[in-house]
Motif scaffolding. Structure first.
Motif, PDB file in Angstrom:
ATOM      1  N   UNK A  94       0.823  -1.222   0.000  1.00  0.00           N
ATOM      2  CA  UNK A  94       0.000   0.000   0.000  1.00  0.00           C
ATOM      3  C   UNK A  94       0.850   1.263   0.000  1.00  0.00           C
ATOM      4  N   UNK A  95       2.063   1.164   0.595  1.00  0.00           N
ATOM      5  CA  UNK A  95       2.911   2.361   0.704  1.00  0.00           C
ATOM      6  C   UNK A  95       3.509   2.656  -0.663  1.00  0.00           C
ATOM      7  N   UNK A  96       3.141   3.803  -1.228  1.00  0.00           N
ATOM      8  CA  UNK A  96       3.568   4.126  -2.599  1.00  0.00           C
ATOM      9  C   UNK A  96       4.762   5.075  -2.626  1.00  0.00           C
ATOM     10  N   UNK A  97       4.948   5.834  -1.561  1.00  0.00           N
ATOM     11  CA  UNK A  97       6.031   6.812  -1.531  1.00  0.00           C
ATOM     12  C   UNK A  97       6.246   7.251  -0.086  1.00  0.00           C
ATOM     13  N   UNK A  98       7.402   7.883   0.154  1.00  0.00           N
ATOM     14  CA  UNK A  98       7.655   8.451   1.475  1.00  0.00           C
ATOM     15  C   UNK A  98       7.903   9.950   1.357  1.00  0.00           C
ATOM     16  N   UNK A  99       7.630  10.630   2.456  1.00  0.00           N
ATOM     17  CA  UNK A  99       7.763  12.080   2.503  1.00  0.00           C
ATOM     18  C   UNK A  99       8.624  12.429   3.708  1.00  0.00           C
ATOM     19  N   UNK A 100       9.581  13.329   3.499  1.00  0.00           N
ATOM     20  CA  UNK A 100      10.423  13.752   4.622  1.00  0.00           C
ATOM     21  C   UNK A 100      10.009  15.159   5.032  1.00  0.00           C
ATOM     22  N   UNK A 157       8.596  11.305  -2.262  1.00  0.00           N
ATOM     23  CA  UNK A 157       7.633  12.245  -2.838  1.00  0.00           C
ATOM     24  C   UNK A 157       8.147  13.677  -2.713  1.00  0.00           C
ATOM     25  N   UNK A 158       8.868  13.947  -1.651  1.00  0.00           N
ATOM     26  CA  UNK A 158       9.407  15.291  -1.473  1.00  0.00           C
ATOM     27  C   UNK A 158      10.026  15.477  -0.110  1.00  0.00           C
ATOM     28  N   UNK A 159      10.683  16.631   0.039  1.00  0.00           N
ATOM     29  CA  UNK A 159      11.268  17.019   1.329  1.00  0.00           C
ATOM     30  C   UNK A 159      10.656  18.354   1.703  1.00  0.00           C
ATOM     31  N   UNK A 160       9.893  18.379   2.777  1.00  0.00           N
ATOM     32  CA  UNK A 160       9.192  19.606   3.178  1.00  0.00           C
ATOM     33  C   UNK A 160      10.021  20.317   4.244  1.00  0.00           C
ATOM     34  N   UNK A 161      10.264  21.611   4.040  1.00  0.00           N
ATOM     35  CA  UNK A 161      11.081  22.315   5.027  1.00  0.00           C
ATOM     36  C   UNK A 161      10.338  22.532   6.341  1.00  0.00           C
ATOM     37  N   UNK A 162      11.108  22.765   7.373  1.00  0.00           N
ATOM     38  CA  UNK A 162      10.562  23.081   8.694  1.00  0.00           C
ATOM     39  C   UNK A 162       9.821  24.401   8.596  1.00  0.00           C
ATOM     40  N   UNK A 163       8.575  24.399   9.002  1.00  0.00           N
ATOM     41  CA  UNK A 163       7.768  25.613   8.915  1.00  0.00           C
ATOM     42  C   UNK A 163       7.370  26.032  10.317  1.00  0.00           C
ATOM     43  N   UNK A 164       7.731  27.261  10.640  1.00  0.00           N
ATOM     44  CA  UNK A 164       7.559  27.715  12.025  1.00  0.00           C
ATOM     45  C   UNK A 164       6.176  28.179  12.425  1.00  0.00           C
ATOM     46  N   UNK A 165       5.492  28.800  11.487  1.00  0.00           N
ATOM     47  CA  UNK A 165       4.392  29.642  11.980  1.00  0.00           C
ATOM     48  C   UNK A 165       2.995  29.183  11.587  1.00  0.00           C
ATOM     49  N   UNK A 166       2.797  27.852  11.601  1.00  0.00           N
ATOM     50  CA  UNK A 166       1.417  27.424  11.377  1.00  0.00           C
ATOM     51  C   UNK A 166       0.882  26.866  12.678  1.00  0.00           C
ATOM     52  N   UNK A 173       6.777  18.898  -3.138  1.00  0.00           N
ATOM     53  CA  UNK A 173       6.503  17.518  -3.560  1.00  0.00           C
ATOM     54  C   UNK A 173       6.365  17.439  -5.070  1.00  0.00           C
ATOM     55  N   UNK A 174       6.424  16.226  -5.574  1.00  0.00           N
ATOM     56  CA  UNK A 174       6.156  16.011  -6.985  1.00  0.00           C
ATOM     57  C   UNK A 174       4.645  15.841  -7.150  1.00  0.00           C
ATOM     58  N   UNK A 175       3.981  16.869  -7.659  1.00  0.00           N
ATOM     59  CA  UNK A 175       2.520  16.793  -7.824  1.00  0.00           C
ATOM     60  C   UNK A 175       2.161  15.743  -8.881  1.00  0.00           C
ATOM     61  N   UNK A 176       3.048  15.560  -9.855  1.00  0.00           N
ATOM     62  CA  UNK A 176       2.798  14.527 -10.877  1.00  0.00           C
ATOM     63  C   UNK A 176       2.702  13.154 -10.227  1.00  0.00           C
ATOM     64  N   UNK A 177       3.665  12.867  -9.343  1.00  0.00           N
ATOM     65  CA  UNK A 177       3.669  11.571  -8.660  1.00  0.00           C
ATOM     66  C   UNK A 177       2.444  11.441  -7.770  1.00  0.00           C
ATOM     67  N   UNK A 178       2.111  12.530  -7.106  1.00  0.00           N
ATOM     68  CA  UNK A 178       0.961  12.516  -6.205  1.00  0.00           C
ATOM     69  C   UNK A 178      -0.334  12.230  -6.966  1.00  0.00           C
ATOM     70  N   UNK A 179      -0.519  12.892  -8.097  1.00  0.00           N
ATOM     71  CA  UNK A 179      -1.711  12.654  -8.906  1.00  0.00           C
ATOM     72  C   UNK A 179      -1.741  11.219  -9.409  1.00  0.00           C
ATOM     73  N   UNK A 180      -0.559  10.707  -9.722  1.00  0.00           N
ATOM     74  CA  UNK A 180      -0.462   9.332 -10.196  1.00  0.00           C
ATOM     75  C   UNK A 180      -0.886   8.360  -9.091  1.00  0.00           C
ATOM     76  N   UNK A 181      -0.413   8.617  -7.881  1.00  0.00           N
ATOM     77  CA  UNK A 181      -0.746   7.755  -6.750  1.00  0.00           C
ATOM     78  C   UNK A 181      -2.245   7.785  -6.459  1.00  0.00           C
TER      79      UNK A 181
END
Lengths: 303, 295
Positions: free
Chosen positions: B196-202, B228-237, B279-287
């Motif tokens: 079931x696991x199609x990709x990982x996200x950091x 799928x991608x590497x998301x930066x540390x986001x402080x202010x949400x 992230x790769x939106x193409x990969x995400x849409x594919x998944x």
């Protein structure tokens, strides 16, 4: 029984930051000194926002200072040969054997004639000559596959010290079993040999529910779980205020403890000593101390 | 793109541990797909926390799913959080099912409920959402690899199976050990769960990406899955998160307000944009199995 101990080493590494490596190392220092051994802490390389000031006015890693107190000895610069303090704006201060260096950390590291390892090695040797046991603390994870060449704190030190390693995981955060299995899967065979066993930290709940999970980990890795330490409430030793490590939920150590040791009020020092005894008691009851003493005595010859 | 018949696709966000950022990422992904014109709903099968949200009909769900719904632009519904446990002591919780309280249950009583009725409740909620939405983004809880807690799991692979959802596994790199957590999680899943696991996200990355990149290639090789991608540390949400006992959350805790103010929408817009860029939106849409909208 163990009068042949001379500079024997035991290392504590973690699957991540904040798993309780420092706490375990601190408790081991207090347990060993209670049992009559001369023990010293050591951490080769440390990155933190604040530090511990020794009686001699040197700056070392916070945890190593507390560990020295646990061991009932004065903290020295050898206990933490490299300490890096980020100063903001991309600047980092470097402190070598407790003495702050002027200039940028990167430049200073690059300018060391034979690199950092002789400094680390000499400090470790210095401690090993003076003490029965050295409790070595790692940093972050030993399985950062992209950073292995640059790692100064983990397996390089284990190799130098020929030390058996206790790999620690925080079960309160979830994924601890996966982190233990995954860490071992990413170590090479030589690094794998150093791992003597696992310690699970911050456990809450029903041990009977956990046990089958530990069995799976032992089966997959072939290594034993050497202790499950419960979550210790209202801990007030402070925790390293390093980047990414959560602060303690009591007063931060910058406020409470980053002051020269001789400025600490007697009441504060006594309270901290009591806290060290409390932690040591919990940890002693949670660990297989027989096996751990075997590891300390026999080192890597045991397995 | 408001096709007559809702597509009823699913995507699940699971984490290697608690606090890796599943809630934020789920909210961001919901908003991203909604922006692209899809009818999207958030979902968490079973949630434990103390912060409630009451819908217009007076149904009670966890505040996290309510916020996720609001930033997606849909009204919160009890189907989005069919089981909500509010802890009273270490062993007793109030259990709220499809927005209505069933009263307090002990751990054993809840286990009994879960075993006998939980699956049907969750399946029913998912079925109703699939009839209304193009995409349901499911949020997991804790880790899917707690091998000693597998039986009757409803929150992770149990939910994924009921929804027949592809899974993205998220690791938090800020605390160290992300490679070990991701590798180990994959190792402890069953063969079927792993499929079931199609990709990982950091997530929560800080620092020099060039130092990370060699590790990413090695990781992809080790687990045979794309990153799928590497998301930066986001402080202010800010997002009201489940309260762990004694846990000080470094993402911050928001005011408990039923209405989401302008500043929250602004913050989530920023988060969604950052995630979309990472992230790769193409990969995400594919998944997900949806067509990429023509811009």
């Amino acid at each position: 029984m163990y009068d042949s101990l001379q500079g024997n080493c035991l290392m504590v590494q973690g699957v991540a930051s904040g798993v309780g490596k420092s706490l375990l190392a601190t408790a081991l220092c207090r347990i060993l000194v209670q049992d009559g051994f001369l023990v010293a802490p050591f951490k080769a390389w440390n990155m933190a926002l604040s530090s511990y000031t020794t009686a001699g006015g040197l700056e070392i890693g916070w945890a190593q200072g507390i560990q020295a107190e646990a061991a009932m000895i004065d903290a020295t610069g050898h206990m933490n040969p490299f300490l890096l303090k980020p100063r903001g704006g991309g600047q980092t201060e470097i402190i070598i054997r407790g003495e702050p260096q002027k200039g940028d950390a990167r430049k200073i590291m690059d300018s060391l004639p034979d690199g950092p390892w002789p400094v680390i090695s000499a400090s470790l040797e210095h401690l090993r000559k003076q003490f029965d046991v050295v409790i070595i603390e790692g940093a972050g994870s030993p399985a950062e596959i992209n950073l292995k060449d640059r790692d100064l704190a983990n397996m390089g030190v284990a190799r130098l010290a020929k030390a058996p390693v206790l790999l620690t995981a925080d079960i309160d955060r979830g994924g601890a079993l996966a982190a233990l299995v995954g860490s071992l899967a990413l170590l090479d065979s030589e690094e794998n040999m150093h791992i003597a066993g696992f310690v699970i930290n911050k456990f809450r709940g029903d041990f009977d529910i956990l046990r089958p999970g530990l069995d799976v980990v032992e089966e997959i890795t072939g290594k034993p779980v050497l202790g499950v330490i419960p979550h210790i409430p209202r801990l007030s030793l402070g925790e390293e205020d390093s980047v990414g490590v959560p602060k303690t939920d009591t007063v931060t150590e910058r406020e409470a403890f980053n002051q020269p040791a001789n400025e600490l009020g007697t009441a504060d020092a006594r309270a901290r000593d009591d806290e060290l005894d409390r932690v040591a008691a919990v940890v002693r009851a949670s660990l297989d101390m027989g096996k751990i003493y075997d590891l300390i005595k026999k080192g890597m010859k045991l397995y | 793109m408001n096709n007559k018949v809702p597509m009823g696709r699913t995507l699940m966000v699971q984490g290697c541990a608690s606090s890796v950022g599943k809630s934020f990422i789920t909210a961001a992904l919901c908003r991203i797909f909604a922006r692209d014109g899809w009818r999207v709903a958030p979902f968490k099968a079973q949630n434990m926390g103390s912060k409630s949200f009451f819908t217009a009909e007076g149904k009670e769900i966890n505040a996290v799913q309510a916020v996720q719904a609001k930033v997606t632009g849909v009204p919160p519904s009890p189907d989005m959080n069919p089981i909500f446990q509010k802890p009273i002591t270490d062993t007793v919780a109030e259990v709220i099912v499809l927005g209505e309280s069933l009263g307090n249950m002990t751990v054993q009583e809840y286990f009994h409920f879960k075993k006998n009725e939980g699956k049907a409740v969750v399946a029913g909620a998912l079925k109703r959402l699939k009839e209304q939405f193009d995409l349901i983004i499911l949020e997991g809880g804790g880790s899917p690899a707690e091998v000693n807690l597998r039986d009757h799991d409803l929150v992770n692979m149990g939910a994924a199976a009921l929804a027949d959802a592809p899974v993205i596994l998220v690791g938090d790199i800020d605390r160290g050990g992300v490679f070990a957590y991701l590798t180990g999680t994959m190792l402890l899943l069953t063969e079927e769960e792993r499929r079931r696991v199609k990709a990982v996200l950091i997530n929560k990355f800080r620092g020099d990406l060039s130092l990370l990149e060699p590790g990413l290639a090695l990781l992809e090789e080790k687990i045979s899955r794309p990153i799928l991608g590497v998301i930066p540390y986001i402080n202010d949400v800010c997002l009201p998160l489940e309260e762990g006992l004694d846990r000080a959350d470094d993402d911050g805790v928001c005011l408990r307000e039923e209405s989401v103010s302008e500043s929250w929408q602004g913050a989530y817009e920023k988060l969604a944009r950052q995630v979309r860029e990472s992230v790769s939106m193409d990969l995400l849409y594919d998944i997900v199995g949806l067509p990429i909208p023509k811009s």
